[in-house]
Every structure is written in C-alpha cells, then in structure tokens.
Design a protein around this motif. Structure first.
Motif, short mmCIF file in Angstrom:
data_model
loop_
_atom_site.label_atom_id
_atom_site.label_comp_id
_atom_site.label_asym_id
_atom_site.label_seq_id
_atom_site.Cartn_x
_atom_site.Cartn_y
_atom_site.Cartn_z
N LEU A 1 0.84 -1.20 0.00
CA LEU A 1 0.00 0.00 0.00
C LEU A 1 0.87 1.25 0.00
O LEU A 1 0.61 2.20 -0.75
CB LEU A 1 -0.94 -0.02 1.21
N ASN A 2 1.92 1.25 0.79
CA ASN A 2 2.82 2.41 0.85
C ASN A 2 3.51 2.65 -0.49
O ASN A 2 3.64 3.80 -0.94
CB ASN A 2 3.85 2.22 1.97
N GLU A 3 3.94 1.60 -1.14
CA GLU A 3 4.57 1.74 -2.46
C GLU A 3 3.58 2.32 -3.47
O GLU A 3 3.95 3.16 -4.30
CB GLU A 3 5.08 0.39 -2.96
N PHE A 4 2.33 1.87 -3.41
CA PHE A 4 1.30 2.40 -4.31
C PHE A 4 1.10 3.88 -4.07
O PHE A 4 0.99 4.66 -5.02
CB PHE A 4 -0.02 1.64 -4.12
N HIS A 5 1.03 4.30 -2.80
CA HIS A 5 0.84 5.71 -2.48
C HIS A 5 1.99 6.58 -2.99
O HIS A 5 1.80 7.76 -3.28
CB HIS A 5 0.67 5.91 -0.97
N GLN A 6 3.16 6.01 -3.10
CA GLN A 6 4.33 6.78 -3.56
C GLN A 6 4.39 6.93 -5.08
O GLN A 6 5.14 7.75 -5.59
CB GLN A 6 5.61 6.12 -3.05
N LEU A 7 3.58 6.17 -5.80
CA LEU A 7 3.56 6.27 -7.26
C LEU A 7 2.88 7.57 -7.71
O LEU A 7 2.02 8.10 -7.02
CB LEU A 7 2.78 5.11 -7.87
N SER B 1 -2.21 -6.98 -1.33
CA SER B 1 -2.86 -7.05 -0.02
C SER B 1 -3.69 -5.82 0.33
O SER B 1 -4.02 -5.61 1.49
CB SER B 1 -1.79 -7.26 1.06
N PHE B 2 -4.04 -5.00 -0.66
CA PHE B 2 -4.83 -3.80 -0.37
C PHE B 2 -5.88 -3.60 -1.45
O PHE B 2 -5.93 -4.31 -2.45
CB PHE B 2 -3.94 -2.57 -0.22
N TYR B 3 -6.75 -2.61 -1.21
CA TYR B 3 -7.87 -2.32 -2.09
C TYR B 3 -7.75 -0.91 -2.67
O TYR B 3 -7.12 -0.05 -2.07
CB TYR B 3 -9.20 -2.44 -1.34
N ILE B 4 -8.39 -0.71 -3.81
CA ILE B 4 -8.36 0.58 -4.48
C ILE B 4 -9.76 0.91 -4.97
O ILE B 4 -10.42 0.06 -5.56
CB ILE B 4 -7.41 0.56 -5.69
N GLU B 5 -10.19 2.13 -4.70
CA GLU B 5 -11.43 2.64 -5.27
C GLU B 5 -11.07 3.66 -6.33
O GLU B 5 -10.21 4.51 -6.11
CB GLU B 5 -12.28 3.35 -4.22
N THR B 6 -11.72 3.56 -7.49
CA THR B 6 -11.58 4.59 -8.52
C THR B 6 -12.94 5.27 -8.66
O THR B 6 -13.96 4.60 -8.74
CB THR B 6 -11.13 4.01 -9.87
N PHE B 7 -12.93 6.58 -8.67
CA PHE B 7 -14.15 7.37 -8.76
C PHE B 7 -14.22 8.04 -10.12
O PHE B 7 -13.31 8.80 -10.48
CB PHE B 7 -14.16 8.47 -7.68
N PHE B 8 -15.28 7.74 -10.88
CA PHE B 8 -15.51 8.36 -12.18
C PHE B 8 -16.71 9.28 -12.07
O PHE B 8 -17.77 8.87 -11.62
CB PHE B 8 -15.79 7.30 -13.25
N ILE C 1 -15.03 11.18 -16.43
CA ILE C 1 -13.58 11.22 -16.24
C ILE C 1 -13.26 10.70 -14.84
O ILE C 1 -14.08 10.78 -13.93
CB ILE C 1 -13.01 12.65 -16.39
N MET C 2 -12.05 10.14 -14.69
CA MET C 2 -11.63 9.68 -13.38
C MET C 2 -11.34 10.90 -12.51
O MET C 2 -10.56 11.76 -12.88
CB MET C 2 -10.41 8.78 -13.44
N ALA C 3 -11.99 10.95 -11.37
CA ALA C 3 -11.85 12.10 -10.49
C ALA C 3 -10.92 11.83 -9.31
O ALA C 3 -10.32 12.76 -8.79
CB ALA C 3 -13.23 12.52 -9.97
N ARG C 4 -10.82 10.55 -8.92
CA ARG C 4 -10.04 10.28 -7.71
C ARG C 4 -9.72 8.80 -7.60
O ARG C 4 -10.47 7.95 -8.07
CB ARG C 4 -10.88 10.78 -6.53
N VAL C 5 -8.59 8.51 -6.94
CA VAL C 5 -8.18 7.15 -6.63
C VAL C 5 -7.86 7.10 -5.14
O VAL C 5 -7.12 7.94 -4.64
CB VAL C 5 -6.92 6.74 -7.44
N ILE C 6 -8.46 6.13 -4.44
CA ILE C 6 -8.21 5.97 -3.01
C ILE C 6 -7.78 4.54 -2.77
O ILE C 6 -8.49 3.60 -3.13
CB ILE C 6 -9.46 6.29 -2.17
N ALA C 7 -6.63 4.35 -2.15
CA ALA C 7 -6.12 3.02 -1.81
C ALA C 7 -6.14 2.86 -0.29
O ALA C 7 -5.85 3.80 0.44
CB ALA C 7 -4.71 2.84 -2.35
N PHE C 8 -6.50 1.64 0.15
CA PHE C 8 -6.63 1.41 1.59
C PHE C 8 -6.45 -0.08 1.88
O PHE C 8 -6.53 -0.92 0.99
CB PHE C 8 -7.99 1.89 2.08
N ASP C 9 -6.21 -0.39 3.16
CA ASP C 9 -6.05 -1.80 3.54
C ASP C 9 -7.39 -2.39 3.96
O ASP C 9 -8.41 -1.70 3.99
CB ASP C 9 -4.99 -1.96 4.64
N ASN C 10 -7.38 -3.66 4.31
CA ASN C 10 -8.63 -4.34 4.63
C ASN C 10 -9.18 -3.99 6.00
O ASN C 10 -10.25 -4.46 6.37
CB ASN C 10 -8.49 -5.86 4.47
N GLU C 11 -8.48 -3.19 6.77
CA GLU C 11 -8.96 -2.75 8.08
C GLU C 11 -9.83 -1.49 7.95
O GLU C 11 -10.41 -1.04 8.92
CB GLU C 11 -7.78 -2.44 9.00
#
Length: 83
Positions: free
Chosen positions: A3-9, A42-49, A55-65
């Motif tokens: 998850l941390n690596e994804f946030h750094q992209l 090991s994590f989840y991602i929401e994409t908001f269109f 158009i894609m407005a936002r991406v939110i990544a989070f863990d299963n907690e």
C-alpha cells in the motif's frame, strides 16, 4: 506491491498499476460517481468516475482494516467462495 509503495507512485503510475495488476471486485454508485473497487496484492483501491463528465476524479487506496469496504460487503457473493 505494498500500500505504501502504491501511495508513492505518481497518479499516472497508479492508474497503470490498476490496469495492469489489479483485480476488479465490484462497483457502486455514490454521490454522482461511479465507483469501482479493485484488489491489488494485499490492499484495495477505489476509482471514482464522474458520472456527468465521464472522467476519473479520484483514486483511493486502503487496507482491509478500513471502513471503506463496508459499502461493498452486501454486493460480494459469498456463495462463490470456497470455504
């Protein structure tokens, strides 16, 4: 990927990672957005269109907690799981 690596992209690299590696789980409509839920390692991602602009407005990544999974729990068919 963690998850941390994804946030750094960069945003562009996050979108590429979703397209190349993430598994689509389900979707929902929320306050004028079409929201798709994916799992990546090991994590989840929401994409908001934006429904109005398509158009894609936002991406939110989070863990299963996270509480963010609650809106999807009724949409995931548990009968398909091998328990």
């Amino acid at each position: 990927m963690t998850l941390n690596e994804f946030h750094q992209l960069s945003e562009h690299s996050q979108i590429d990672a979703i397209a190349d590696k993430a598994v689509f789980i389900t979707d929902r409509v929320y306050q004028g957005y079409f929201v798709k839920l994916y799992q990546l390692d090991s994590f989840y991602i929401e994409t908001f269109f934006s429904m109005g602009l398509n158009i894609m407005a936002r991406v939110i990544a989070f863990d299963n907690e996270s509480e963010r999974l609650k809106p999807y729990l009724d949409k995931i068919p548990l009968s398909n799981l091998n328990l």
